[in-house]
Design a protein around this motif. Structure first.
Motif, mmCIF file in Angstrom:
data_model
loop_
_atom_site.group_PDB
_atom_site.id
_atom_site.type_symbol
_atom_site.label_atom_id
_atom_site.label_comp_id
_atom_site.label_asym_id
_atom_site.label_seq_id
_atom_site.Cartn_x
_atom_site.Cartn_y
_atom_site.Cartn_z
ATOM 1 N N GLY A 109 -6.190 -5.014 -20.148
ATOM 2 C CA GLY A 109 -7.301 -4.231 -20.682
ATOM 3 C C GLY A 109 -7.021 -3.733 -22.082
ATOM 4 O O GLY A 109 -7.874 -3.803 -22.969
ATOM 5 N N SER A 110 -5.787 -3.263 -22.312
ATOM 6 C CA SER A 110 -5.427 -2.776 -23.636
ATOM 7 C C SER A 110 -5.504 -3.896 -24.669
ATOM 8 O O SER A 110 -5.987 -3.693 -25.788
ATOM 9 C CB SER A 110 -4.019 -2.186 -23.630
ATOM 10 N N ILE B 72 -2.766 -5.231 -15.177
ATOM 11 C CA ILE B 72 -4.192 -5.053 -15.445
ATOM 12 C C ILE B 72 -4.416 -4.137 -16.640
ATOM 13 O O ILE B 72 -5.237 -4.407 -17.509
ATOM 14 C CB ILE B 72 -4.901 -4.510 -14.185
ATOM 15 N N LEU B 73 -3.624 -3.060 -16.697
ATOM 16 C CA LEU B 73 -3.788 -2.116 -17.814
ATOM 17 C C LEU B 73 -3.411 -2.755 -19.143
ATOM 18 O O LEU B 73 -4.064 -2.518 -20.161
ATOM 19 C CB LEU B 73 -2.935 -0.872 -17.563
ATOM 20 N N ILE B 74 -2.358 -3.576 -19.118
ATOM 21 C CA ILE B 74 -1.956 -4.242 -20.359
ATOM 22 C C ILE B 74 -3.036 -5.234 -20.788
ATOM 23 O O ILE B 74 -3.403 -5.305 -21.955
ATOM 24 C CB ILE B 74 -0.580 -4.929 -20.185
ATOM 25 N N ASP C 163 -0.604 -3.115 -11.326
ATOM 26 C CA ASP C 163 -1.351 -2.088 -12.064
ATOM 27 C C ASP C 163 -1.089 -2.197 -13.554
ATOM 28 O O ASP C 163 -2.013 -2.192 -14.369
ATOM 29 C CB ASP C 163 -0.929 -0.688 -11.588
ATOM 30 N N HIS C 164 0.189 -2.300 -13.894
ATOM 31 C CA HIS C 164 0.528 -2.383 -15.313
ATOM 32 C C HIS C 164 -0.049 -3.646 -15.937
ATOM 33 O O HIS C 164 -0.526 -3.617 -17.074
ATOM 34 C CB HIS C 164 2.044 -2.334 -15.506
ATOM 35 N N ASP D 121 0.820 -1.203 0.000
ATOM 36 C CA ASP D 121 0.000 0.000 0.000
ATOM 37 C C ASP D 121 0.856 1.256 0.000
ATOM 38 O O ASP D 121 0.543 2.234 -0.650
ATOM 39 C CB ASP D 121 -0.894 0.002 1.229
ATOM 40 N N PRO E 98 4.597 10.454 -3.337
ATOM 41 C CA PRO E 98 4.514 11.183 -2.072
ATOM 42 C C PRO E 98 5.130 10.412 -0.914
ATOM 43 O O PRO E 98 5.732 11.008 -0.010
ATOM 44 C CB PRO E 98 3.016 11.384 -1.857
ATOM 45 N N PRO F 200 -8.877 -8.022 -30.815
ATOM 46 C CA PRO F 200 -9.886 -8.363 -31.828
ATOM 47 C C PRO F 200 -9.717 -7.560 -33.114
ATOM 48 O O PRO F 200 -9.818 -8.118 -34.212
ATOM 49 C CB PRO F 200 -11.203 -8.011 -31.139
ATOM 50 N N PHE G 214 -7.380 -6.561 -24.507
ATOM 51 C CA PHE G 214 -8.802 -6.857 -24.674
ATOM 52 C C PHE G 214 -9.399 -5.938 -25.742
ATOM 53 O O PHE G 214 -10.205 -6.336 -26.568
ATOM 54 C CB PHE G 214 -9.494 -6.663 -23.320
ATOM 55 N N MET G 215 -8.962 -4.681 -25.742
ATOM 56 C CA MET G 215 -9.466 -3.718 -26.718
ATOM 57 C C MET G 215 -8.825 -3.913 -28.088
ATOM 58 O O MET G 215 -9.461 -3.783 -29.117
ATOM 59 C CB MET G 215 -9.164 -2.289 -26.233
ATOM 60 N N LEU G 216 -7.514 -4.207 -28.055
ATOM 61 C CA LEU G 216 -6.711 -4.153 -29.271
ATOM 62 C C LEU G 216 -6.765 -5.437 -30.101
ATOM 63 O O LEU G 216 -6.884 -5.390 -31.332
ATOM 64 C CB LEU G 216 -5.255 -3.874 -28.852
ATOM 65 N N GLU H 219 2.624 1.724 -3.369
ATOM 66 C CA GLU H 219 1.746 1.974 -4.508
ATOM 67 C C GLU H 219 1.714 3.448 -4.878
ATOM 68 O O GLU H 219 1.733 3.822 -6.030
ATOM 69 C CB GLU H 219 0.338 1.494 -4.167
ATOM 70 N N THR H 220 1.650 4.275 -3.867
ATOM 71 C CA THR H 220 1.667 5.710 -4.143
ATOM 72 C C THR H 220 3.080 6.202 -3.914
ATOM 73 O O THR H 220 3.345 6.976 -3.010
ATOM 74 C CB THR H 220 0.705 6.437 -3.197
#
Lengths: 304, 293
Positions: free
Chosen positions: A38-39, A34-36, A31-32, A3, A10, A45, A41-43, A6-7
């Motif tokens: 997701g990308s 999950i984002l990859i 995080d990366h 935790d 600061p 198809p 999933f979009m890209l 993660e940030t």
């Protein structure tokens, strides 16, 4: 511990005495990941459709969408663009591309002009019927064209506007989304501007054309992008209103493709169909990607 | 409105005329026509129509098929709204977290916004095809025999997946911009109070996102109800048969295939009332938002 890391920015500043050796930061990696995902999933198809557009129909018929380039890329794209026939007998891809452009640009420009004028009248003038006009216009936000599709069709048909660009474009303009955007924007314009314009002796028309329109440039660009994509992607209305193939848009052409696939008599020209699908998505995607800052701004300001 | 205004008697009217004219001809006339014809029974061969009062509506209320379509629409709307909001929120939170590559991720996650629903539907047709679909083959390895266009729930699954895929980008854009407008100071204050990232998210960040989420909820419901027409039409290959369809699709089939102007109009009116309710809710929420900000 995850935790805190993660940030990271600061947290590290707050604890300068932290050990200098960098640890592997699992939170950031997650995080990366999950984002990859997701990308992809979009890209993926769309990439597969593009790859498939470079194969011959028999391969596609046997194996489905492809993962890598084949030999037929150029052949399929030129056939999709220039060959009459294939999926639609009397119209080629260029014609459909032109029609899509006419619909997208015509709709966007028509909508912007009409709604800017109306919004200007509503925001800047003392009108007797202001409240009434406001409600008459904004009630249209309630009912998308899809809801009143059959009566709209009947009305357009009775006016003899089927298979015309007017019948294709103008009924789509009959909603207040643009007017709403511009009303919100005009209301945020500082009042001092009008005072200044008045002192300089500018009338309402001069103020509109010389001050307000230039001031709204970014807003106009953003709304143009949103409306262009909306117009280009129209499906149900063009399907009903254009029965002559000479008026087909690319998105309307997709329906023909699907019907040929559904017929299943011969192996359809899958490669060409995928090429046409790529052509149909390319212009709006490029506009959204290249002008994404304006587009995102326009989209997210609209809900305020 | 408290601003300095021009007073010119005819100019504003001239400015309003084009908009009012288009709305009158292409909005109010059709809408009125729908309400009127919902009280009539149309002769199928086009020889006039007879006034039947509320019969079209009572027929709807008693129709088992209409009820089935209504239930499916409800389920479909719920599934599409829930999954596209949940996925988008997760991605937006992560994209807001990362420092490196945030812009690239934003581009990669939002561009699908520009793809037309029927084009997405065509991709679904290829991916979920019964004999050659890539996803069908993937499902096969798990022992699920996926039959698009044959099995009711398989078709419904494909529709929901394609519709969600198409809607995630819009939600992502709004959630990300909502997250980015939360001031740094608020986050830093939360960091002091609460060590757990999950706790911080639900206690501090999510409530601040709630207005965006409410707004998106309405947008998504409208999307699932109306804008997915292209997805459904392509996935059922323009031949619905026994496949699941939504209420809007049924308006289209009954009106244009069944030539049932009265029945289709009655369905339109029912949908109008539904949208009216949704919009009132939306306006209420927007008003409340303006008070807070």
């Amino acid at each position: 511990m995850a935790d805190i890391t993660e940030t990271s920015a600061p947290a590290t500043r707050a604890t300068p005495a932290a050990p200098t050796r960098r640890r592997i930061n699992w939170g950031v990696i997650g995080d990366h990941a999950i984002l990859i995902a997701g990308s992809l999933f979009m890209l993926v198809p769309v990439c597969m459709v593009f790859m498939t557009a470079s194969h011959d129909p028999v391969t596609i018929h046997r194996e489905g969408l492809q993962w890598w380039f084949g030999e037929e890329l150029e052949a399929n794209f030129s056939a999709a663009l220039f060959e009459r026939g294939g999926f639609t007998d009397t119209v080629d891809g260029m014609r459909m591309l032109t029609n899509s452009l006419i619909l997208g640009v015509g709709f966007a420009i028509g909508k912007i002009i009409i709604s800017m004028m109306a919004a200007y009248a509503i925001v800047y003038f003392r009108l007797k019927f202001a409240t009434l006009a406001f409600w008459v216009i904004f009630t249209t936000l309630l009912l998308p064209l899809e809801v009143r599709i059959l009566p709209s069709y009947e009305v357009i048909q009775s006016m003899g506007l089927t298979n015309t660009y007017t019948g294709l474009i103008v009924p789509l303009i009959a909603s207040a989304t643009g007017t709403f955007f511009f009303r919100q924007f005009f209301r945020s314009v500082p009042e001092e501007l009008i005072e200044a314009a008045r002192i300089d002796g500018a009338g309402p028309l001069k103020f509109f054309i010389d001050i307000l329109v230039p001031l709204s440039r970014t807003m106009i660009a953003a709304i143009f992008i949103i409306m262009f994509v909306f117009g280009w992607n129209q499906y149900l209305w063009p399907t009903l209103i254009t029965t002559e193939e000479g008026f087909f848009t690319l998105v309307r052409g997709i329906r023909q493709i699907v019907q040929v696939i559904a017929d299943g008599n011969a192996i359809p020209e899958y490669g060409q169909a995928m090429a046409l699908a790529i052509i149909a998505m390319l212009p709006p995607v490029l506009i959204v990607v290249f002008f994404q800052n304006w587009f995102v701004k326009g989209l997210t300001e609209s809900d305020k | 409105m408290k601003r300095a205004v021009f007073s010119n008697p005819w100019l504003p009217i001239m400015l309003l005329v084009p908009q009012l004219f288009i709305i009158a001809v292409f909005f109010y006339w059709p809408a009125g026509f729908a309400i009127q014809s919902s009280f009539y029974l149309q002769d199928p061969f086009g020889f006039g129509s007879t006034y039947v009062g509320l019969e079209n509506y009572t027929d709807l209320a008693q129709s088992a098929e209409y009820k089935r379509v209504a239930w499916f629409t409800l389920l479909y709307t719920f599934a599409v709204t829930f999954f596209s909001l949940a996925i988008a929120l997760l991605l937006a939170v992560k994209a807001d977290n990362v420092l490196r590559g945030a812009k690239t991720y934003r581009t990669l996650l939002m561009w699908v916004y520009a793809i037309a629903p029927p084009v997405a539907g065509l991709m679904g047709v290829m991916l979920f095809d019964q004999s050659r679909g890539n996803i069908t083959k993937l499902f096969e390895t798990f022992g699920w025999e996926f039959r698009l266009g044959v099995d009711y729930w398989d078709t419904a699954t494909a529709m929901i997946i394609v519709a969600v895929w198409k809607q995630v980008p819009v939600n992502f854009i709004f959630f990300l911009s909502g997250l980015q407008s939360i001031p740094r100071t608020v986050r830093e204050a939360a960091l002091i109070d609460n060590r757990s990232a999950t706790g911080r998210f639900w206690d501090v960040i999510f409530p601040l996102l709630a207005p965006t989420a409410f707004f998106l909820l309405i947008i998504n419901i409208t999307y699932a109800l109306f804008d997915t027409f292209g997805v459904i039409d392509t996935l059922v290959k323009a031949e619905p048969g026994n496949n699941p369809v939504t209420l809007v699709y049924k308006v289209f089939i009954d009106g244009f295939r069944g030539n049932d102007l009265g029945g289709s109009s009655a369905q339109s009116v029912v949908l109008m009332v539904l949208v009216l309710i949704l919009t009132i809710v939306q306006f209420r929420l927007m008003e409340r938002r303006i008070h807070y900000t």
